[in-house]
Every structure is written in C-alpha cells, then in structure tokens.
Scaffold this active site. Structure first.
Site, short mmCIF file in Angstrom:
data_model
loop_
_atom_site.label_atom_id
_atom_site.label_comp_id
_atom_site.label_asym_id
_atom_site.label_seq_id
_atom_site.Cartn_x
_atom_site.Cartn_y
_atom_site.Cartn_z
N LYS A 1 -11.17 -3.63 -2.61
CA LYS A 1 -12.01 -2.44 -2.68
C LYS A 1 -11.39 -1.39 -3.56
CE LYS A 1 -13.73 -2.66 2.08
NZ LYS A 1 -13.04 -2.48 3.36
N LYS B 1 0.80 -1.23 0.00
CA LYS B 1 0.00 0.00 0.00
C LYS B 1 0.83 1.28 0.00
CE LYS B 1 -4.36 -1.51 2.13
NZ LYS B 1 -5.37 -1.19 3.14
N LYS C 1 -5.67 -10.22 -5.48
CA LYS C 1 -6.80 -10.31 -4.56
C LYS C 1 -7.96 -9.41 -5.03
CE LYS C 1 -6.48 -8.12 -0.70
NZ LYS C 1 -6.27 -7.51 0.60
P1 AMP Z 1 -10.82 -4.91 4.25
O1 AMP Z 1 -11.59 -4.83 2.98
O2 AMP Z 1 -9.34 -4.87 3.99
O3 AMP Z 1 -11.28 -3.96 5.32
O4 AMP Z 1 -11.07 -6.37 4.83
C1 AMP Z 1 -12.16 -6.71 5.66
C2 AMP Z 1 -12.25 -8.20 5.84
O5 AMP Z 1 -12.51 -8.84 4.59
C3 AMP Z 1 -10.97 -8.85 6.38
O6 AMP Z 1 -11.33 -9.93 7.23
C4 AMP Z 1 -10.30 -9.35 5.13
O7 AMP Z 1 -9.43 -10.42 5.38
C5 AMP Z 1 -11.49 -9.79 4.31
N1 AMP Z 1 -11.17 -9.72 2.88
C6 AMP Z 1 -10.84 -8.61 2.17
N2 AMP Z 1 -10.61 -8.92 0.88
C7 AMP Z 1 -10.78 -10.26 0.76
C8 AMP Z 1 -10.69 -11.18 -0.32
N3 AMP Z 1 -10.38 -10.79 -1.55
N4 AMP Z 1 -10.94 -12.50 -0.05
C9 AMP Z 1 -11.28 -12.91 1.19
N5 AMP Z 1 -11.38 -12.09 2.25
C10 AMP Z 1 -11.14 -10.79 2.05
#
Ligand code: AMP
Ligand code: TRP
Length: 334
Positions: free
Chosen positions: A199, A113, A196
């Site tokens: 967002k 990041k 991955k």
């Molecule tokens: P974040 O979007 O980074 O705030 O992630 C929030 C939650 O979603 C965390 O538990 C991440 O590990 C999970 N997460 C985010 N992106 C993925 C993805 N592509 N696959 C599986 N879990 C995800």
C-alpha cells in the site's frame, strides 16, 4: 464455544491492492461458509504510522466496502473496526506484560517500517505484534487466514498465547493456526519482483489497486517489468525469473488454478500475448469488485450501520474473554 473460529484483519491505510485481494480477502470469501468468521478493519494498527484523520476514516469505510464488495456476508460473518471494541487494546496490555523484548526484536516488519534511527520509532510500531495477538486471542480464534508476510507475527501470537497459558497454568487461549494458501500468498511489485506489492509504495505502477478501472489495470500490466525471453515450460525455470513468476502467480490466483496449470497455458509464448490474457482476466475479476466498492462508498451511512452492528456482535464475544483473562490475571473487578 465454536471449535473453528477465524479472525483476520486489514489496516485502513491507503490503497487496497491486488495483494490484499489475492493474499487475503478472496480466501476469506471462500472460508466464510466453513468457519465462524470475524473480519476486522484494524484502525488501531493503522495509527502505528502517522495518519491523516480524515483519510483514516475514509480508508476504514473503504476497507469495509472491499470486504462487502468481494462477497463477505455481513449477516453471516462479523465485520467491524477494531477501535469500536475496547477488548483489543485492554487485552494487548495484559499480553504485553508477558512478552519479552527479545521476541519483538526478531520481527522483520518492524525493521522494515521503523526509521533508521531507532530512537525515533514509535512504541506502537514496536508493540504492534502484541496488539495483533490480542486481536486474535480476544476471540479465541483457532485459524487466521493471511498473506505470507504475516507468518512471523502469527508465530509470535502463538508464543504469547503459550506464555499466558503457562504463566497461569491453564489452557485458556487456543494456539491460532495460520492459513496461508493459494498461488498468490506474496504478490510482488509490478516494478520489482523482489519487493512485495504494498500500500505504501510510492510508484503507482507498482501496484494494481482494487478500485482501478479497466484502463488503469491494462496500462499497469502492459508496463509491468518483464525480461525479453518467452515464458519457460517448467516451474523451476520460472522461479529463476521473479517478475515472470509473479505475473504467472497472479494469473493462476485470478483464474483459481495452480501455478503449474497457468504456466502450461502460456509456456513458450511471448509476454505480450500473456499480458493481454492477464489484463483481460484481471479486469474481469477486479472490475466487478471495484465497481461494487464505488457503489457502496456512495452510501457511507450504510457502511457505518454494518460496522456498528458488527462491533456489537464482536464485543459480545471478546469482552467476556477479556473479563475472564482479567480474572485469571488477578485484577479485582469489585
Ligand atoms: P496489510 O495491507 O498489511 O494490512 O495486509 C492485509 C492482508 O493482506 C494481510 O493478510 C497480508 O498478509 C495481505 N497482504 C498484504 N500485502 C500482500 C501481498 N503483496 N501479497 C499477498 N498478501 C498480501
Ligand atoms: N498485521 C496485519 C497486517 O498488517 C493486520 C492484522 C492486525 C491482522 N491484526 C490482525 C491480521 C489479526 C490477522 C489477524 O496485515
């Protein structure tokens, strides 16, 4: 103190997607019956990258709506936004003073990041895993259900808890256990099986959003990258084809079955048949959640009430933990 307490959170930074749902939120819905659960919208974490203030407030409510729409019970569980409870930021300072730079230098997410010129990276982005450790430890949480990308941050949270306990020679913080399960612990981009689903991806076709309607879901799945071969009949052969592997994993998670069972249904079939089935299933599962999110978002006052109530209950747990940590640390509170 309860023996098994869950803490987890999601950053309010834009589009919630299928990875957030399958890798995190959906598992939480199951876990709420077996654990005392605290689910946070980590708005302080969102500030580690620049955010538009209006958009941040909107996203904070949207993540809350997603929790509720997915089936998390706000009376039974605690749902709140991080900045409402000062214990997080205050404990992060105490823990940051015990965290060697060498531990933070290992964090791969920072490397992904941060801008190439590291001297332009924000201190907050670098210190982010310490704040995450504080989130968890302020509640003495024992279990943390997350997607696979958070595993390294959780190991650090355990190391930090251990450092505090050793430094002050007492078993104050439990070492939190990661819970990473299901066939979709890492949902990949629909455009690139090595990346991955995220967002922040600028390609709309890379990600299915939790609020996408049936047409958008079907279109994105139709456009998802695949190879010309039909689906294989062994998991080993599937694993060599990242895009196919990802789509079968998504199907399995949506259907609530193993990757193997999902593959058995479609082995030998071509992608157009499989994609039609996947679209239908994704629309069935996400359509309901997305519709409910939109309904909830129409009443921000209700969402804010849920968050206020959650913050009071969260503070009742974490502020005493913070006070005890301050006491142990030797801070005078006359
Ligand atoms: P974040 O979007 O980074 O705030 O992630 C929030 C939650 O979603 C965390 O538990 C991440 O590990 C999970 N997460 C985010 N992106 C993925 C993805 N592509 N696959 C599986 N879990 C995800
Ligand atoms: N770092 C997590 C993510 O980006 C979000 C998060 C912040 C979190 N604090 C947490 C997850 C505490 C679990 C527990 O996905």
């Amino acid at each position: 103190m309860t023996k098994n307490r869950i803490f987890s959170g999601i950053q309010p930074t834009g589009n919630l997607h299928l990875g957030n749902y399958l890798g995190a939120i959906r598992n939480w819905v199951q876990l709420q019956h077996d654990y005392e659960c605290i689910f946070c919208i980590v708005d302080l974490h969102a500030l580690t990258l620049p955010q538009d203030p209006l958009q941040l407030r909107h996203s904070t409510r949207e993540v809350t709506a997603a929790y509720l729409a997915a089936g998390i019970d706000a009376e039974h569980c605690i749902i709140f936004n991080q900045s409402m409870v000062s214990a997080h930021a205050e404990l992060a300072w105490l823990l940051g003073c015990l965290t060697p730079l060498g531990w933070l230098n290992r964090m791969t997410q920072f490397k992904e990041k941060a801008p190439k010129d590291r001297s332009n990276a924000g201190l907050g982005l670098y210190a982010y895993p310490v704040l995450m450790a504080a989130d968890i430890l302020a509640y003495k949480a024992t279990h943390v259900p997350v997607g696979e990308d958070q595993k390294q941050h959780l190991e650090l949270a355990r190391d930090i808890a251990g450092a505090f306990n050793r430094r002050y020679e007492q078993d104050f913080f439990p070492l939190p256990e990661p819970q990473i399960f299901g066939p979709a612990t890492r949902v990949m981009s629909l455009r690139d099986g090595m990346k991955k689903m995220s967002k922040s991806d600028t390609s709309d076709y890379s990600r299915i959003n939790m609020t996408d309607d049936a047409d958008a879901i079907a279109l994105k799945i139709r456009r998802a990258k695949t190879d010309p071969e039909p689906l294989p009949d062994t998991l080993a052969a599937l694993e060599e084809r990242p895009e196919a592997d990802n789509l079968v994993g998504i199907y399995a998670a949506l259907a609530g079955e193993s990757q193997e069972a999902a593959l058995r249904r479609f082995a030998g079939q071509n992608f157009s048949t499989f994609k039609d089935a996947l679209s239908e299933l994704a629309v069935e599962v996400l359509g309901k959640v997305g519709g409910e999110m939109r309904r909830l978002m129409a009443d921000p006052g209700h969402i804010d009430t849920v968050l206020r109530h959650g913050a009071e209950r969260a503070a009742a747990i974490s502020m005493p933990v913070l006070r005890a940590a301050q006491e142990i640390t030797g801070l005078l509170r006359p």
